[in-house]
Structure formats: C-alpha cells, structure tokens
Design an enzyme around this catalytic site. Structure first.
Site, mmCIF file in Angstrom:
data_model
loop_
_atom_site.group_PDB
_atom_site.id
_atom_site.type_symbol
_atom_site.label_atom_id
_atom_site.label_comp_id
_atom_site.label_asym_id
_atom_site.label_seq_id
_atom_site.Cartn_x
_atom_site.Cartn_y
_atom_site.Cartn_z
ATOM 1 N N ARG A 38 0.920 -1.301 0.057
ATOM 2 C CA ARG A 38 -0.132 -0.206 -0.062
ATOM 3 C C ARG A 38 0.639 1.289 0.119
ATOM 4 N NH1 ARG A 38 -5.450 -1.200 3.317
ATOM 5 N NH2 ARG A 38 -6.232 0.263 1.637
ATOM 6 N N THR A 84 11.143 -4.036 0.738
ATOM 7 C CA THR A 84 10.350 -5.011 1.359
ATOM 8 C C THR A 84 10.698 -6.567 1.130
ATOM 9 O OG1 THR A 84 7.925 -5.629 1.906
ATOM 10 C CG2 THR A 84 8.428 -5.267 -0.403
ATOM 11 N N LYS A 88 15.528 -7.312 2.469
ATOM 12 C CA LYS A 88 16.069 -6.111 3.546
ATOM 13 C C LYS A 88 17.485 -6.361 3.903
ATOM 14 C CE LYS A 88 11.496 -4.730 5.167
ATOM 15 N NZ LYS A 88 10.582 -4.610 6.386
ATOM 16 N N ASP A 127 11.298 0.975 10.294
ATOM 17 C CA ASP A 127 10.437 0.293 10.674
ATOM 18 C C ASP A 127 10.426 0.418 12.159
ATOM 19 O OD1 ASP A 127 9.547 -1.029 8.334
ATOM 20 O OD2 ASP A 127 11.012 -2.866 8.584
ATOM 21 N N ALA A 153 11.592 -13.296 15.898
ATOM 22 C CA ALA A 153 13.207 -12.804 15.796
ATOM 23 C C ALA A 153 13.611 -12.528 14.184
ATOM 24 C CB ALA A 153 13.957 -13.557 16.664
ATOM 25 N N MET A 249 2.153 -6.843 13.892
ATOM 26 C CA MET A 249 2.637 -6.088 12.656
ATOM 27 C C MET A 249 2.050 -6.415 11.339
ATOM 28 S SD MET A 249 6.846 -5.750 13.205
ATOM 29 C CE MET A 249 7.549 -6.097 14.825
ATOM 30 N N TYR A 251 -1.481 -6.404 9.226
ATOM 31 C CA TYR A 251 -2.686 -5.649 9.098
ATOM 32 C C TYR A 251 -3.908 -6.516 8.519
ATOM 33 C CZ TYR A 251 -0.100 -3.788 5.052
ATOM 34 O OH TYR A 251 0.814 -3.627 4.134
ATOM 35 N N GLY A 275 -0.827 -3.528 12.077
ATOM 36 C CA GLY A 275 0.287 -2.798 11.865
ATOM 37 C C GLY A 275 0.213 -1.917 10.562
HETATM 38 P P1 NDP Z 1 10.501 -13.136 8.517
HETATM 39 O O1 NDP Z 1 10.168 -14.248 7.573
HETATM 40 O O2 NDP Z 1 12.128 -12.525 8.511
HETATM 41 O O3 NDP Z 1 10.500 -13.712 10.242
HETATM 42 C C1 NDP Z 1 9.182 -14.581 10.502
HETATM 43 C C2 NDP Z 1 9.112 -14.676 11.884
HETATM 44 O O4 NDP Z 1 7.933 -15.382 12.122
HETATM 45 C C3 NDP Z 1 10.090 -15.566 12.347
HETATM 46 O O5 NDP Z 1 10.680 -15.117 13.928
HETATM 47 C C4 NDP Z 1 9.588 -16.714 12.614
HETATM 48 O O6 NDP Z 1 9.980 -17.848 13.302
HETATM 49 C C5 NDP Z 1 8.277 -16.459 12.789
HETATM 50 N N1 NDP Z 1 7.116 -17.446 12.579
HETATM 51 C C6 NDP Z 1 6.816 -17.703 11.093
HETATM 52 N N2 NDP Z 1 5.586 -18.577 11.258
HETATM 53 C C7 NDP Z 1 5.407 -18.805 12.723
HETATM 54 C C8 NDP Z 1 4.289 -19.568 13.327
HETATM 55 N N3 NDP Z 1 3.550 -20.211 12.683
HETATM 56 N N4 NDP Z 1 4.436 -19.421 14.701
HETATM 57 C C9 NDP Z 1 5.326 -18.888 15.329
HETATM 58 N N5 NDP Z 1 6.285 -18.150 14.793
HETATM 59 C C10 NDP Z 1 6.399 -18.089 13.377
HETATM 60 O O7 NDP Z 1 9.550 -12.283 8.485
HETATM 61 P P2 NDP Z 1 9.384 -10.546 8.937
HETATM 62 O O8 NDP Z 1 10.186 -10.723 10.329
HETATM 63 O O9 NDP Z 1 9.923 -9.438 7.878
HETATM 64 O O10 NDP Z 1 7.842 -10.155 8.981
HETATM 65 C C11 NDP Z 1 7.038 -10.422 10.119
HETATM 66 C C12 NDP Z 1 5.762 -10.095 10.106
HETATM 67 O O11 NDP Z 1 5.855 -8.637 10.134
HETATM 68 C C13 NDP Z 1 5.006 -10.062 8.561
HETATM 69 O O12 NDP Z 1 3.721 -10.475 8.833
HETATM 70 C C14 NDP Z 1 5.011 -8.878 7.873
HETATM 71 O O13 NDP Z 1 4.158 -8.642 7.000
HETATM 72 C C15 NDP Z 1 5.100 -7.868 9.211
HETATM 73 N N6 NDP Z 1 5.714 -6.502 8.923
HETATM 74 C C16 NDP Z 1 4.900 -5.364 9.086
HETATM 75 C C17 NDP Z 1 5.636 -4.085 8.571
HETATM 76 C C18 NDP Z 1 4.537 -3.142 8.934
HETATM 77 O O14 NDP Z 1 4.910 -1.544 8.557
HETATM 78 N N7 NDP Z 1 3.381 -3.370 9.386
HETATM 79 C C19 NDP Z 1 6.705 -4.019 8.298
HETATM 80 C C20 NDP Z 1 7.531 -5.239 8.357
HETATM 81 C C21 NDP Z 1 7.007 -6.646 8.703
HETATM 82 P P3 NDP Z 1 11.566 -18.745 13.214
HETATM 83 O O15 NDP Z 1 12.612 -17.804 13.082
HETATM 84 O O16 NDP Z 1 11.444 -19.786 14.018
HETATM 85 O O17 NDP Z 1 11.211 -19.292 11.631
#
Ligand code: NDP
Length: 307
Positions: A38, A84, A88, A127, A153, A249, A251, A275
C-alpha cells in the site's frame, strides 16, 4: 523485473527503470511479492499533503535479481526506494553508508540514492521508528517503564528492537519459535539496551512470560500473515496484563485472531492495534529522509482504515 503501472502516483504510468520517464523525482517499493503493497497510495497522499511532485511505483524484483533491478532503477534516475520482503538484508549489504538504526537492525528498508560525491547510497531502517510512533503517539502508550514482550526474531523484529529500546521500557523479552534466533537478536542489542537502562531477555515460545504478564505485547512473527493463527503454542498462556496493549505487525483481517485473543487477556481498558499505523509511520520516516519534511500521518491512516 516488472512494474505495476497502476501504482503511479502522479503523471503517466511509467516503467521506473526506463529513462523515458525521467524529469520528476521517482521512487519505488522493491520486493517480491510487491503487488499487495500500500506504499504507493500512502506516498501519493504524502506528496499531495506537502505540495510536492513525485512518482512512486511498485517494482517487482526477481528473487535472484534485486541488485540488478535496483541498479537499473538508479540508472534511470530513481532517487530512492523502500525495500520489502525478502530483500532487506541484501539491501543492507548494498548500502555504501548506513544510518545507526539500520546498522543496529542489520537490515535496510529505505535507500536514498545519493551519488558518490555525497557518500553513495544511504541505507536506513524506518520500521522501528514507525512502530514506536504508532505505539507512543497514535495509541498514546509511552513505553517508558513498561514490560514489553516481542514475539518473533525475523527481519521485522530485528528492525524494530533498537527503536523499542529507545523508548526506555523497563524490560523487553524476545521469544521465538527458534529460540536461538531470539537469543542472537538479544545479544546483538545488549550494549544498546544497557546504554538505555533496558533489561533484555530471550527464550522460546513456551517460556513467554516467566516473570508474569507484560504491559505491551508485539507480534512480530509472520504467523498471522500465513494464517497459522496464534504464534504461541499454548492459547491459555497468560502473557498480557489487564489493560495492556497488543500490536500485530500484520494488518487487516488476518491480524484479527491474534488481536481478539490478546483483547480477551487485556480486558476492559486494554487496546489492540494492527500494523497499519506502523506502516504509515515508517513511510512518513522514509518520506522525511527523501524529501526533508515529515508529512502528517493521521488523515492517511484514517483513509486507509476507512478503505
Ligand atoms: P521473517 O520471515 O523474517 O520472520 C518470520 C518470523 O515469524 C520468525 O521469527 C519466525 O520464527 C516466525 N514465525 C513464522 N511462522 C510462525 C508460526 N506459525 N508460529 C510462530 N512463529 C512463526 O518475516 P518478517 O520478520 O520480515 O515479517 C514478520 C511480519 O511482520 C509479517 O507479517 C510482515 O508482514 C510484518 N511486517 C509489517 C510491517 C509494517 O509496517 N506493518 C513492516 C515489516 C514487517 P522462526 O525464526 O522460528 O522461523
């Protein structure tokens, strides 16, 4: 690479990597996928609000072709870009210079393409500032002295942790499915946390609240995005204090299962946010880096929510 021309914010639809559309300052959000972003409508509103002229589009980069796509965009006159998923970390490596918050995050979500005489491409990470602004300003919940639980994480959690620390909460606990990643994230922020008087701890999802419930709960996992539901294995685990604040995070409707669950724990006086506020606030930080002026955000957020 391909471009979504419907995302052009002003002027004719254009290919951001083509010199033909030179003349007006051009920006993109680069990712894969990127169609859902968006950011173009947000930046179009910022430009209108600040009386500035620019074009902001989506740039779909091949998974193995991020650098080539960005170089083509810069060669065609691109001034800056948002980055995105999943680029990153690659963007971090491509930056000639990084802001301290990008350095701390180890990830870049914003480029300003300064030329070599000005120091080269500047990489920033907005962010965390976006999330902090949404919590402290929009939700009117200062973090100072609060106990915060950050679930996740990955890239998003790494991007926000440094800024959360600057809010000087009493404690931040990071838990993740892969507990080692939570520990590593905490370790990379230990000095920063000590400087701000913040206690940092980390662990697995089954040990989210060893010292009792938290005042602020942040879901930085992609569990909502993937439709996996709650990130914690035990839905009965009590992690959020009565009257507390929960943020996902993610939305839109997919954030609702987590936010509804958290609202039950917080009870009356509690609050939840998806988010979208973070998204708008981080965009405003990027806009300020590019254009020298932070645009107002309240009306954009209200418009997006209404839509
Ligand atoms: P990553 O792929 O880098 O990390 C994913 C994270 O989620 C890891 O910690 C992973 O754990 C965990 N995870 C995934 N599936 C599960 C599950 N079923 N149960 C528990 N933990 C889970 O993604 P990002 O960190 O880049 O993004 C995370 C979220 O943040 C997304 O939904 C993204 O859309 C949102 N976001 C929103 C923003 C905003 O402006 N609102 C900006 C940036 C991101 P593990 O390490 O063990 O695999």
């Amino acid at each position: 690479m391909s471009v979504d021309p419907s995302a052009s914010t002003s002027g004719p639809a254009s290919d951001p990597t083509s010199p033909e559309s030179a003349g007006v300052d051009r920006y993109v959000v680069a990712g894969n996928p990127v169609a859902h972003s968006r950011s173009p409508e947000i930046h179009a509103t910022f430009a209108a609000q600040t009386g500035q002229s620019l074009v902001y589009e989506r740039l779909l980069c091949p998974l193995e072709g991020f650098e080539a796509s960005i170089r083509a965009f810069v060669a065609a006159g691109g001034r800056g870009c948002n980055v995105t998923v999943p680029f990153k970390f690659e963007a971090f490596r491509l930056a000639a210079r990084r802001t301290p918050r990008a350095q701390l995050a180890g990830a870049v979500n914003t480029f300003r393409f300064d030329d070599a005489s000005a120091g080269g491409w500047l990489g920033d990470n907005t962010d965390g500032a976006g999330l902090l602004a949404d919590i402290e300003r929009n939700a009117a919940r200062p973090l100072h002295g609060q106990r915060v639980l950050l679930i996740g994480a990955g890239g998003a959690s790494a991007g926000v942790l440094g800024s959360l620390i600057t809010g000087r909460p009493a404690e931040i606990r990071i838990v993740n499915r892969n507990a080692d990643k939570a520990l590593a994230l905490a370790d990379s922020h230990r000095a920063w946390a000590a400087e701000h008087g913040v206690r940092l701890s980390a662990g697995g999802l089954d040990n989210a609240a060893p010292d009792g419930r938290h005042d602020v709960l942040i879901n930085g996992t992609s569990a909502s995005l993937s439709g996996a539901g709650l990130p914690l294995p035990d839905p009965e685990a009590l992690v959020l204090a009565r009257g507390g604040l929960a943020v996902d995070m993610m939305y839109g409707p997919s954030a609702m299962p987590f936010l509804n669950w958290a609202a039950d724990q917080a009870g009356p006086g509690g609050a939840t946010r998806d988010g979208l506020g973070m998204l708008v606030e981080q965009a405003a930080e990027s806009y300020a880096l590019w254009r020298g002026r932070r645009p107002p955000t309240a009306s954009v957020l209200a418009e997006l929510r209404a839509a």
